[in-house]
Write a protein that holds these residues in place. Structure first.
Motif, PDB file in Angstrom:
ATOM      1  N   ALA A   1      -5.528   3.523  10.074  1.00 23.37           N
ATOM      2  CA  ALA A   1      -6.420   2.647   9.275  1.00 23.37           C
ATOM      3  C   ALA A   1      -5.423   1.785   8.278  1.00 23.37           C
ATOM      4  O   ALA A   1      -5.989   0.707   8.294  1.00 23.37           O
ATOM      5  CB  ALA A   1      -7.410   3.480   8.507  1.00 23.37           C
ATOM      6  N   ARG A   2      -4.739   2.507   7.585  1.00 22.84           N
ATOM      7  CA  ARG A   2      -3.894   1.513   6.732  1.00 22.84           C
ATOM      8  C   ARG A   2      -3.146   0.422   7.277  1.00 22.84           C
ATOM      9  O   ARG A   2      -3.196  -0.821   6.720  1.00 22.84           O
ATOM     10  CB  ARG A   2      -3.060   2.466   5.830  1.00 22.84           C
ATOM     11  CG  ARG A   2      -3.642   3.420   5.040  1.00 22.84           C
ATOM     12  CD  ARG A   2      -4.388   3.067   3.714  1.00 22.84           C
ATOM     13  NE  ARG A   2      -4.983   3.809   3.049  1.00 22.84           N
ATOM     14  CZ  ARG A   2      -4.537   4.406   2.097  1.00 22.84           C
ATOM     15  NH1 ARG A   2      -3.463   4.028   1.325  1.00 22.84           N
ATOM     16  NH2 ARG A   2      -5.222   5.331   1.401  1.00 22.84           N
TER      17      ARG A   2
ATOM     18  N   ARG B   1      -5.161  -2.406   8.615  1.00 26.48           N
ATOM     19  CA  ARG B   1      -5.806  -3.249   7.406  1.00 26.48           C
ATOM     20  C   ARG B   1      -4.733  -4.091   7.129  1.00 26.48           C
ATOM     21  O   ARG B   1      -5.105  -5.195   6.768  1.00 26.48           O
ATOM     22  CB  ARG B   1      -6.278  -2.324   6.484  1.00 26.48           C
ATOM     23  CG  ARG B   1      -6.651  -3.070   5.375  1.00 26.48           C
ATOM     24  CD  ARG B   1      -7.186  -2.051   3.891  1.00 26.48           C
ATOM     25  NE  ARG B   1      -7.887  -0.992   4.377  1.00 26.48           N
ATOM     26  CZ  ARG B   1      -7.907   0.198   3.905  1.00 26.48           C
ATOM     27  NH1 ARG B   1      -7.000   0.493   2.984  1.00 26.48           N
ATOM     28  NH2 ARG B   1      -8.691   1.189   4.330  1.00 26.48           N
TER      29      ARG B   1
ATOM     30  N   ARG C   1      -4.948   9.338  11.540  1.00 24.34           N
ATOM     31  CA  ARG C   1      -5.933   8.279  11.547  1.00 24.34           C
ATOM     32  C   ARG C   1      -6.003   7.649  10.268  1.00 24.34           C
ATOM     33  O   ARG C   1      -6.185   6.230  10.260  1.00 24.34           O
ATOM     34  CB  ARG C   1      -7.348   8.993  11.874  1.00 24.34           C
ATOM     35  CG  ARG C   1      -7.413   9.421  13.111  1.00 24.34           C
ATOM     36  CD  ARG C   1      -8.757  10.398  13.477  1.00 24.34           C
ATOM     37  NE  ARG C   1      -9.941   9.705  13.166  1.00 24.34           N
ATOM     38  CZ  ARG C   1     -11.126   9.870  13.188  1.00 24.34           C
ATOM     39  NH1 ARG C   1     -11.298  11.256  13.704  1.00 24.34           N
ATOM     40  NH2 ARG C   1     -12.116   9.276  13.131  1.00 24.34           N
ATOM     41  N   ALA C   2      -5.771   8.098   9.076  1.00 20.05           N
ATOM     42  CA  ALA C   2      -5.881   7.383   7.875  1.00 20.05           C
ATOM     43  C   ALA C   2      -4.672   6.498   7.796  1.00 20.05           C
ATOM     44  O   ALA C   2      -4.504   5.290   7.285  1.00 20.05           O
ATOM     45  CB  ALA C   2      -5.502   8.507   6.808  1.00 20.05           C
ATOM     46  N   LEU C   3      -3.218   6.883   8.337  1.00 16.61           N
ATOM     47  CA  LEU C   3      -2.165   6.028   8.482  1.00 16.61           C
ATOM     48  C   LEU C   3      -2.307   4.876   9.323  1.00 16.61           C
ATOM     49  O   LEU C   3      -2.278   3.567   9.092  1.00 16.61           O
ATOM     50  CB  LEU C   3      -0.956   6.908   8.885  1.00 16.61           C
ATOM     51  CG  LEU C   3       0.339   5.837   9.360  1.00 16.61           C
ATOM     52  CD1 LEU C   3       0.772   5.255   7.916  1.00 16.61           C
ATOM     53  CD2 LEU C   3       1.305   6.758   9.902  1.00 16.61           C
TER      54      LEU C   3
ATOM     55  N   VAL D   1       0.851   5.542   1.048  1.00 11.77           N
ATOM     56  CA  VAL D   1       0.397   6.710   1.599  1.00 11.77           C
ATOM     57  C   VAL D   1       0.828   8.066   1.180  1.00 11.77           C
ATOM     58  O   VAL D   1       2.053   8.198   1.325  1.00 11.77           O
ATOM     59  CB  VAL D   1       0.357   6.715   3.154  1.00 11.77           C
ATOM     60  CG1 VAL D   1      -0.087   8.025   3.870  1.00 11.77           C
ATOM     61  CG2 VAL D   1      -0.500   5.626   3.726  1.00 11.77           C
TER      62      VAL D   1
ATOM     63  N   ARG E   1     -12.978  -2.300   0.523  1.00  8.58           N
ATOM     64  CA  ARG E   1     -13.547  -0.915   0.174  1.00  8.58           C
ATOM     65  C   ARG E   1     -13.932  -1.259  -1.182  1.00  8.58           C
ATOM     66  O   ARG E   1     -13.334  -1.819  -1.948  1.00  8.58           O
ATOM     67  CB  ARG E   1     -12.580   0.237   0.309  1.00  8.58           C
ATOM     68  CG  ARG E   1     -11.295   0.156  -0.361  1.00  8.58           C
ATOM     69  CD  ARG E   1     -10.486   1.518  -0.031  1.00  8.58           C
ATOM     70  NE  ARG E   1      -9.137   1.483  -0.859  1.00  8.58           N
ATOM     71  CZ  ARG E   1      -8.910   1.607  -2.018  1.00  8.58           C
ATOM     72  NH1 ARG E   1      -9.932   2.052  -2.818  1.00  8.58           N
ATOM     73  NH2 ARG E   1      -7.931   1.721  -2.511  1.00  8.58           N
TER      74      ARG E   1
ATOM     75  N   ASP F   1       0.730  -1.233  -0.080  1.00  6.88           N
ATOM     76  CA  ASP F   1       0.201   0.160   0.062  1.00  6.88           C
ATOM     77  C   ASP F   1       0.973   1.160  -0.020  1.00  6.88           C
ATOM     78  O   ASP F   1       2.034   0.965   0.289  1.00  6.88           O
ATOM     79  CB  ASP F   1      -1.018  -0.072   1.356  1.00  6.88           C
ATOM     80  CG  ASP F   1      -2.234   0.915   1.017  1.00  6.88           C
ATOM     81  OD1 ASP F   1      -2.351   1.348   0.002  1.00  6.88           O
ATOM     82  OD2 ASP F   1      -2.960   0.711   1.808  1.00  6.88           O
TER      83      ASP F   1
ATOM     84  N   ARG G   1      -1.997  11.831   7.465  1.00 10.23           N
ATOM     85  CA  ARG G   1      -2.811  11.910   8.037  1.00 10.23           C
ATOM     86  C   ARG G   1      -2.758  10.684   8.886  1.00 10.23           C
ATOM     87  O   ARG G   1      -2.995   9.784   8.928  1.00 10.23           O
ATOM     88  CB  ARG G   1      -4.366  12.130   7.426  1.00 10.23           C
ATOM     89  CG  ARG G   1      -4.390  13.418   6.492  1.00 10.23           C
ATOM     90  CD  ARG G   1      -5.688  13.476   5.910  1.00 10.23           C
ATOM     91  NE  ARG G   1      -5.714  12.351   5.099  1.00 10.23           N
ATOM     92  CZ  ARG G   1      -6.934  11.701   4.802  1.00 10.23           C
ATOM     93  NH1 ARG G   1      -7.828  11.839   5.608  1.00 10.23           N
ATOM     94  NH2 ARG G   1      -6.781  10.285   3.977  1.00 10.23           N
TER      95      ARG G   1
END
Length: 245
Positions: free
Chosen positions: A116-117, A120, A112-114, A105, A190, A103, A110
């Motif tokens: 989440a990745r 996952r 919270r985005a990091l 980034v 997603r 993946d 960000r």
């Protein structure tokens, strides 16, 4: 979190590295930071790393070279890799995924985005490790889901975590066209946004690995307007040129 996961952060921007380390530590992770690409393999061999956050532009060795080294090393080839890039162009995405990244980034990162990745990728890896002992066989191709090994014509083919998951998903649906939205939901949890080309890149990489002519593919086909097709009866006596991404 039942287990404290070990994250290796490879980032030469010290201010960015400091807040990422602080944030992820607060989230319950154990974070090791190095600022040079040529220090990565030493850390991986020394510590039990669960995931790597890897900047593209690094002193010593750049992130693409480091990514390839991780994938070539027997003990680290299945470690999830998330690349950090300041460039939002397709070139970085394609090269990074072909090198074996799972993946990426785009900076500015960000928090919270990091997170989440990261979660996952760790979730995918955990599920793969718990996968039932099943084996998929097509001619000279064998996919061992439990051991996460791929054997073709008697040779083991080294695949990144994402490539292995994609190949296995396609093989599980051999003979059926799987659309991009189904692939994204199954492997990335997603919906397909209509623009993300990561699985097109991965299909191209699989063709290279298994010597499938991109002009006249026999094993991995792209069905225009529909999706991808794994041809189950096309795995007989075709030479393979190599096993590197």
């Amino acid at each position: 979190m039942s287990k404290m996961h070990n994250i290796l952060l490879v980032e030469d921007d010290i201010s960015l590295a400091d807040w990422v380390c602080e944030y992820l530590t607060e989230q319950g992770f154990n974070v090791t930071h190095v600022a040079r690409g040529d220090l990565v393999m030493h850390e991986i061999k020394k510590n039990a790393i669960d995931i790597v956050l890897l900047d593209v532009m690094l002193p010593g060795l750049n992130g693409i070279e480091v990514c390839r080294l991780i994938r070539q090393h027997e003990q680290s080839k299945q470690i999830p890799i998330i690349m950090l890039t300041a460039r939002a162009d397709e070139f970085d995405e394609v090269i990074g995924l072909e090198a074996g990244a799972d993946d990426y980034v785009i900076k500015p990162v960000r928090p919270r985005a990091l997170l989440a990745r990261i979660n996952r990728q760790l979730s995918h890896n955990g599920k793969a490790e718990q996968n039932q002992s099943t084996q998929l066989t097509f001619g000279e191709l064998t996919i061992n889901q439990e051991a996460k090994r791929v054997i073709y014509q008697g040779k083991e083919i080294d695949l990144s975590t994402s490539l292995f998951a994609f190949l296995t998903y396609l093989a599980q649906h051999a003979g059926s066209v799987v659309d991009r939205d189904s692939v994204f939901k199954a492997l990335k949890k997603r919906e397909y946004d209509g623009q993300d080309r990561r699985f097109d890149v991965m299909l191209s990489t699989l063709r290279k690995l298994f010597n499938d002519d991109p002009q006249k593919p026999q094993k991995f086909k792209t069905i225009w307007g529909k999706g991808y097709l794994f041809v189950g009866d096309a795995w007989q006596e075709t030479s393979i040129s190599g096993n590197e991404d």
